[in-house]
Design a protein around this motif. Structure first.
Motif, PDB file in Angstrom:
ATOM      1  N   ARG A   1      -5.845  -6.018 -29.810  1.00 10.13           N
ATOM      2  CA  ARG A   1      -6.500  -6.096 -28.494  1.00 10.13           C
ATOM      3  C   ARG A   1      -8.004  -6.295 -28.696  1.00 10.13           C
ATOM      4  NH1 ARG A   1      -3.089  -4.207 -24.343  1.00 10.13           N
ATOM      5  NH2 ARG A   1      -1.158  -3.258 -25.145  1.00 10.13           N
ATOM      6  N   VAL A   2      -8.528  -7.335 -28.066  1.00 13.87           N
ATOM      7  CA  VAL A   2      -9.946  -7.687 -28.204  1.00 13.87           C
ATOM      8  C   VAL A   2     -10.445  -8.168 -26.851  1.00 13.87           C
ATOM      9  CG1 VAL A   2     -11.654  -9.103 -29.405  1.00 13.87           C
ATOM     10  CG2 VAL A   2      -9.541  -8.462 -30.579  1.00 13.87           C
ATOM     11  N   HIS A   3     -11.614  -7.706 -26.443  1.00 13.41           N
ATOM     12  CA  HIS A   3     -12.208  -8.228 -25.211  1.00 13.41           C
ATOM     13  C   HIS A   3     -13.076  -9.444 -25.538  1.00 13.41           C
ATOM     14  CE1 HIS A   3     -11.358  -5.701 -21.659  1.00 13.41           C
ATOM     15  NE2 HIS A   3     -10.953  -4.844 -22.582  1.00 13.41           N
ATOM     16  N   PRO A   4     -13.111 -10.423 -24.652  1.00 15.31           N
ATOM     17  CA  PRO A   4     -13.985 -11.576 -24.889  1.00 15.31           C
ATOM     18  C   PRO A   4     -15.445 -11.146 -24.981  1.00 15.31           C
ATOM     19  CG  PRO A   4     -12.490 -11.981 -23.030  1.00 15.31           C
ATOM     20  CD  PRO A   4     -12.389 -10.531 -23.364  1.00 15.31           C
ATOM     21  N   THR A   5     -16.226 -11.940 -25.699  1.00 16.93           N
ATOM     22  CA  THR A   5     -17.676 -11.761 -25.731  1.00 16.93           C
ATOM     23  C   THR A   5     -18.285 -12.740 -24.741  1.00 16.93           C
ATOM     24  OG1 THR A   5     -17.546 -11.196 -28.085  1.00 16.93           O
ATOM     25  CG2 THR A   5     -19.718 -11.773 -27.193  1.00 16.93           C
ATOM     26  N   PRO A   6     -18.872 -12.249 -23.642  1.00 12.78           N
ATOM     27  CA  PRO A   6     -19.313 -13.157 -22.571  1.00 12.78           C
ATOM     28  C   PRO A   6     -20.364 -14.165 -23.032  1.00 12.78           C
ATOM     29  CG  PRO A   6     -19.234 -10.891 -21.790  1.00 12.78           C
ATOM     30  CD  PRO A   6     -19.062 -10.830 -23.285  1.00 12.78           C
ATOM     31  N   LEU A   7     -20.272 -15.344 -22.449  1.00 11.72           N
ATOM     32  CA  LEU A   7     -21.280 -16.375 -22.636  1.00 11.72           C
ATOM     33  C   LEU A   7     -22.348 -16.260 -21.563  1.00 11.72           C
ATOM     34  CD1 LEU A   7     -18.943 -19.431 -23.345  1.00 11.72           C
ATOM     35  CD2 LEU A   7     -20.465 -18.332 -24.994  1.00 11.72           C
ATOM     36  N   ARG A   8     -23.528 -16.792 -21.868  1.00  6.55           N
ATOM     37  CA  ARG A   8     -24.626 -16.789 -20.899  1.00  6.55           C
ATOM     38  C   ARG A   8     -24.728 -18.134 -20.193  1.00  6.55           C
ATOM     39  NH1 ARG A   8     -29.492 -15.494 -24.689  1.00  6.55           N
ATOM     40  NH2 ARG A   8     -28.270 -16.962 -25.948  1.00  6.55           N
ATOM     41  N   GLY A   9     -25.060 -18.080 -18.937  1.00  8.51           N
ATOM     42  CA  GLY A   9     -25.299 -19.306 -18.187  1.00  8.51           C
ATOM     43  C   GLY A   9     -24.103 -20.228 -18.121  1.00  8.51           C
ATOM     44  N   ALA A  10     -22.913 -19.640 -18.107  1.00  8.34           N
ATOM     45  CA  ALA A  10     -21.701 -20.477 -18.132  1.00  8.34           C
ATOM     46  C   ALA A  10     -21.458 -21.120 -16.774  1.00  8.34           C
ATOM     47  CB  ALA A  10     -20.501 -19.629 -18.532  1.00  8.34           C
ATOM     48  N   ARG A  11     -20.953 -22.341 -16.806  1.00  9.00           N
ATOM     49  CA  ARG A  11     -20.609 -23.048 -15.570  1.00  9.00           C
ATOM     50  C   ARG A  11     -19.350 -23.866 -15.840  1.00  9.00           C
ATOM     51  NH1 ARG A  11     -24.167 -25.157 -18.605  1.00  9.00           N
ATOM     52  NH2 ARG A  11     -24.444 -27.396 -18.921  1.00  9.00           N
ATOM     53  N   LEU A  12     -18.521 -23.958 -14.839  1.00  7.47           N
ATOM     54  CA  LEU A  12     -17.286 -24.728 -14.969  1.00  7.47           C
ATOM     55  C   LEU A  12     -17.617 -26.216 -14.839  1.00  7.47           C
ATOM     56  CD1 LEU A  12     -14.479 -23.462 -15.349  1.00  7.47           C
ATOM     57  CD2 LEU A  12     -14.007 -24.022 -12.982  1.00  7.47           C
ATOM     58  N   VAL A  13     -17.170 -27.007 -15.800  1.00  2.92           N
ATOM     59  CA  VAL A  13     -17.512 -28.435 -15.773  1.00  2.92           C
ATOM     60  C   VAL A  13     -16.288 -29.323 -15.594  1.00  2.92           C
ATOM     61  CG1 VAL A  13     -19.619 -28.133 -17.103  1.00  2.92           C
ATOM     62  CG2 VAL A  13     -17.478 -28.574 -18.299  1.00  2.92           C
ATOM     63  N   CYS A  14     -15.088 -28.800 -15.835  1.00  2.05           N
ATOM     64  CA  CYS A  14     -13.863 -29.559 -15.605  1.00  2.05           C
ATOM     65  C   CYS A  14     -12.766 -28.592 -15.186  1.00  2.05           C
ATOM     66  CB  CYS A  14     -13.418 -30.300 -16.868  1.00  2.05           C
ATOM     67  SG  CYS A  14     -14.022 -31.987 -16.974  1.00  2.05           S
ATOM     68  N   PHE A  15     -12.047 -28.955 -14.144  1.00  5.62           N
ATOM     69  CA  PHE A  15     -10.934 -28.134 -13.670  1.00  5.62           C
ATOM     70  C   PHE A  15      -9.767 -29.059 -13.360  1.00  5.62           C
ATOM     71  CE2 PHE A  15      -8.323 -25.808 -10.709  1.00  5.62           C
ATOM     72  CZ  PHE A  15      -8.355 -24.511 -11.195  1.00  5.62           C
ATOM     73  N   ASN A  16      -8.606 -28.738 -13.911  1.00 12.65           N
ATOM     74  CA  ASN A  16      -7.435 -29.603 -13.810  1.00 12.65           C
ATOM     75  C   ASN A  16      -6.606 -29.204 -12.581  1.00 12.65           C
ATOM     76  OD1 ASN A  16      -5.128 -31.157 -14.276  1.00 12.65           O
ATOM     77  ND2 ASN A  16      -5.215 -30.865 -16.486  1.00 12.65           N
ATOM     78  N   HIS A  17      -6.969 -29.753 -11.423  1.00 10.99           N
ATOM     79  CA  HIS A  17      -6.306 -29.369 -10.175  1.00 10.99           C
ATOM     80  C   HIS A  17      -4.834 -29.761 -10.159  1.00 10.99           C
ATOM     81  CE1 HIS A  17      -9.836 -27.961  -7.945  1.00 10.99           C
ATOM     82  NE2 HIS A  17     -10.507 -28.933  -8.553  1.00 10.99           N
TER      83      HIS A  17
END
Length: 484
Positions: free
Chosen positions: A22-38
């Motif tokens: 079990r591991v928690h993600p290490t958050p990224l800074r300034g993240a933004r979604l650039v592609c989403f597969n609708h």
């Protein structure tokens, strides 16, 4: 989240705890979604009015109710050598969802940070490799080839050191199962017979339920036969479209027979049977023409991992299904590409002559078969123009025309059938690099345009004609490294 029609599970956690951490993600800074597969999201049973609501999940900063991130433990053979230290070094399995059609989906966040299996790595993925995996998994889906899928992608401001300083990104990869051949190798060589049986029962229950009513040994043998057949057919499909997977290690082989883990890869430009797309692969172990044999070798690794619970002679008999499945699928694919409905004894010779022709004259693989598809309506000129020595093309065309005379299908129907299997558009490496260069300037419109075309690569798309062009000489035969 809005409009969800899924059920949430995490059945991977049913396995013994040695199979994960079990591991928690290490958050990224300034993240933004650039592609989403609708389109994919709709298939999976959910929709969203605002795709940015997923940005924090992609950044590793937020977990939805039911998500329990784990790094999977597995081992495997890398370039033929067994490595016991493998596992999810930069990705985390978050949960499993079941869509309204009953299909199960693993959600795996790539680039989520360090895990116990990072082996001195930083656990990050970079924008360059994330774009390449997003593009190629969707390109393969558009071609009808079994593959993992890209649900969405985030870009961030965090710097990541590779050969140069690059920027971090994450990819939400989805597939019915992330279990690989390497999971079985880990169970067999480190946990023992009980763990192998537990893992195999788990996989059959979730992903091969049609086998559950069989007696135990028959069930297990049928499972191996099925995996071997799926793997063989997958590689025959790769060969047909000129795809090269540069890292066919056993830890990159899916038990579902899907294309898995896009590191260095390439679609052939000028045909070269021995093309090596991974510059780390000095000996050419994973060259284009060696892929069928390597697929079989990986199935042997899987069979060896089953020895604690199965009979060795029976395992060998099961593996024979690989060659039969490969040969049948390969010939079917090539007859389709050549527009041949009626199987003839000399068809294999025609196929080999075609490959030899393309290899000796360094002819663009995709361009040749697309031009051949238009032979009836546009004549031989587009095909002849691909050759410096046009007499050679004429000689092959004459033999091909003689073979077509034994067909009963009309020329018009044959052309339509060939256009449906010979793509106009593939993900050439020079195109991927153009997309990466634009993305570095935060321009993702070229990526959206290319994704639109790759989703329907057999269509004409006259407004995107430039994306079907062969590469300039400087963009041909590119080989990439494993750095990501």
């Amino acid at each position: 989240m809005s409009g969800n029609e899924w059920q949430v599970e995490h059945r991977y956690l049913d396995l013994p705890e040695r199979f994960y951490t079990r591991v928690h993600p290490t958050p990224l800074r300034g993240a933004r979604l650039v592609c989403f597969n609708h389109t994919l999201a709709d298939q999976m049973g959910f929709s969203t009015r605002d795709q940015d609501e997923w940005a924090q999940v992609g950044a590793g900063a937020e977990l939805l109710e039911g998500m329990e991130p784990v790094a999977m433990k597995y081992t495997g053979h890398q370039f033929g050598a067994y490595n016991p230290d493998l596992g999810d070094g930069r990705g985390l399995l978050l949960w499993e969802t079941i869509g309204p059609d009953g299909r199960r989906w693993d959600w795996h966040l790539k680039g989520a940070g360090q895990t116990p299996y990072s082996r001195f790595g930083d656990g990050r993925a970079v924008l360059r490799s994330t774009i390449r995996e997003y593009l190629c998994s969707e390109a393969m889906a558009g071609l009808g080839i079994a593959t993992t899928r890209a649900l969405f992608m985030t870009a961030a401001s965090d710097p990541v050191q590779r050969e140069t300083v690059e920027t971090a990104a994450t990819l939400m990869r989805v597939t019915p199962s992330h279990i690989r051949f390497g999971h079985f190798e880990f169970a067999s060589y480190h946990l023992g017979a009980g763990a192998v049986k537990t893992l195999l029962d788990h996989v059959i229950s979730l992903h091969f339920p049609e086998l559950e009513e069989l007696p135990e040994q028959e069930r297990y043998l049928r499972w191996l036969e099925t995996v071997a057949q799926r793997t063989a057919r997958l590689i025959a499909d790769w060969q047909a479209v000129g795809f090269c997977h540069g890292v066919m290690n056993s830890d990159n082989m899916s038990i579902l027979g899907e294309t898995f883990d896009y590191g260095p890869f390439a679609f052939l430009d000028d045909f070269n049977a021995g093309y090596i797309c991974n510059r780390t692969d000095q000996g050419g172990r994973y060259a284009y023409n060696r892929q069928p044999q390597i697929g079989f070798t990986n199935c042997q690794y899987l069979a060896n991992a089953l020895l604690p619970i199965m009979d060795e002679d029976a395992l060998r008999r099961s593996l024979r299904h690989y060659e039969t499945a490969y040969n049948e699928r390969f010939m079917r694919n090539m007859r389709d590409k050549l527009g041949l409905l009626m199987a003839q004894e000399d068809d294999l010779q025609l196929v080999m002559d075609t490959f030899n022709l393309l290899h000796q004259h360094s002819v663009d693989y995709t361009g040749f078969f697309r031009a051949l598809s238009h032979l009836h309506s546009r004549g031989p000129s587009p095909i002849r123009d691909l050759f410096v020595e046009r007499e050679t093309a004429d000689s092959w065309l004459e033999a091909y025309q003689q073979r077509l005379e034994r067909e009963e299908q009309s020329a018009e129907d044959r052309e339509q059938a060939m256009l449906s299997v010979n793509p106009k558009f593939i993900l050439r490496n020079y195109l991927a690099q153009q997309i990466i260069d634009a993305a570095k300037n935060e321009d993702y419109q070229p990526m959206q345009d290319l994704l639109k075309v790759l989703a329907k690569p057999f269509d004409e798309w006259t407004e995107f004609e430039h994306l079907a062009a062969p590469p300039p000489d400087s963009g041909k035969g590119l080989a990439l490294s494993c750095s990501s």
